[in-house]
Motif scaffolding. Structure first.
Motif: not given
Length: 440
Positions: A99-105, A154-155, A261-262, A385-387
């Motif tokens: 979720f974090a990795v692909f969310g950034f894309a 994620a996206v 984010a937190v 969401q990614s953080v």
């Protein structure tokens, strides 16, 4: 993620939204037939908003079954693939990482093809990943296909608030509530029916996992209609959005974005710990395995009605901090009960934890309210969401480590309760009536 990636996403939708009167059907601004965003095409305005709502609900129903159905059959999957206990444990940490990795894309993809097209592709990725992974042959293929499904989730996670903000800017609370309720329903449904459905279909864990691809395939259909309507248009609207001369929004300069984010990360930590460990807490206290499973189902089911009500309430408040405090207090009360009398008050603690876990729809609502534009929402959604999911990764693993080395639940529960205090604090900060554009 480059700050300039989203300088143009949603700008045209925002301009149209501000100049178009609400549609007579009460669905908000009329959608443009070309872009799939609020506009002025009367023919599309009669039916496209309803298709978008159907797409939102179907997409939300698909954002958790790939995970919770696997949890229900994890023992069978381990045996079938010869998976070690360590690898199986790491598998439970893969979803938030993906979720974090692909969310950034997601923002870059949305800028290039539009949010609707990416959500459509996300649903297709879920369908393909879910149907392929049981038959991929070995642990490596299973993990690769799972990653494909999780990338689609994620996206879509990131872009759902954007779709709501773009299409229904005056109904952020109610549509976020509908979306959150459908997500909670999909989560609890997969957890509750995967095992009996697997038995009814012959007992194969492969069939029990693959069958959920059908729901994802259905979810592709309404988004195909939106994408097709957008693709038939000509002119600048058919692209990813018109460029503007506005300075790029630097999301990392916003204190509200960091607070969100937190908050998102801490509430996700609490949710994953609850889903992963609460049944074991009850079982170690003498509650039967069957009852412990029902208690978890009750906790998850609490999110169905509350996820619909809470965003509507939050959207009517100038400051959402009091709601974050109330939900945090319920969590603290639930953890206190689990520490003092886990078996005697099990049903009460399950209900309290279910209420506390509704910090998720509150976070989604605040994401939609903390920006003035669709471009800002997509950037804030991706960042928060990614953080947040990165923050949530160590929690369940740390709880398991404390449980293993201490031989009991006192230290893990103390950790859970301790994390609730900063969650309340950042929830109050994130709930202030501020906009990231004013801060960044």
């Amino acid at each position: 993620m480059a700050d300039e990636d989203l300088a143009t996403v949603g700008t045209e939708a925002d301009a149209r939204t501000t100049t178009t009167a609400p549609a007579p059907d009460g669905t908000g601004a009329q959608p443009d037939a070309a872009t799939g965003t609020p506009g002025s095409a009367p023919a599309a305005g009669r039916w496209l908003p309803r298709i978008v709502i159907a797409g939102l609900v179907l997409a939300a129903l698909n954002l958790r079954p790939a995970i919770t159905s696997l949890g229900a059959l994890l023992e069978e999957v381990r045996d079938g693939l010869g998976m070690s206990g360590t690898l199986a444990g790491l598998l439970t940490s893969v979803p938030p990482l993906c979720f974090a990795v692909f969310g950034f894309a997601a923002p870059r993809l949305a800028r290039r093809w539009g949010p609707g097209a990416i959500v459509c592709a996300g649903m297709a990725a879920i369908a393909v990943g879910v149907v392929v992974r049981p038959y991929a042959g070995g642990t490596g293929g299973f993990l690769a296909a799972s990653a494909l499904a999780l990338a689609g989730i994620a996206v879509s996670n990131v872009l759902m608030p954007v779709v709501i903000k773009s299409w229904f800017p005056d109904r952020v609370g109610s549509l976020t509530g509908l979306y959150s309720m459908a997500l909670a329903l999909g989560t609890s449904l997969a957890a509750a029916v995967t095992v009996p459905m697997t038995q009814a279909l012959g007992g194969s864990w492969r069939t029990g996992l693959a069958v959920w691809a059908g729901l994802a395939a259905v979810a592709v259909l309404p988004w195909l209609a939106v994408v097709r309507q957008r693709a038939t248009a000509s002119g600048p609207a058919a692209g990813g959005g018109a460029r503007t001369d506005e300075a790029p929004l630097r999301i990392t300069s916003s204190p509200t974005a960091w607070a969100l984010a937190v908050f998102f990360g801490l509430q996700a930590t609490a949710a994953y710990i609850t889903m992963g460990w609460m049944p074991q807490i009850f079982r170690d206290a003498g509650v039967s395995a069957q009852t412990a499973g029902v208690l978890l189902a009750v906790t998850m089911a609490m999110g169905v009605p509350l996820s619909f009500v809470l965003p509507r309430l939050a959207s009517r408040m100038r400051h959402q901090g009091p709601l974050a405090v109330l939900l945090g207090i319920c969590g603290l009360a639930g953890y206190t009960g689990l520490w003092l009398a886990p078996a005697a008050g099990a049903w009460a603690w399950a209900l309290l934890m279910g209420i506390s876990n509704c910090s998720f729809p509150l976070a989604l609502t605040m994401i939609g309210m903390r920006s003035t534009s669709s471009a800002g929402v997509v950037k804030l959604s991706a960042f928060a969401q990614s953080v947040g999911y990165l923050i949530s990764i160590p929690g369940p693993l740390l709880v398991g480590t404390l449980y293993q080395h201490s031989g009991g639940w006192s230290l893990p529960i103390a950790l859970m309760a301790g994390l609730m205090m900063p969650q309340i604090a950042v929830g109050v900060l994130a709930g202030r009536d501020r906009r990231i554009e004013d801060e960044a």
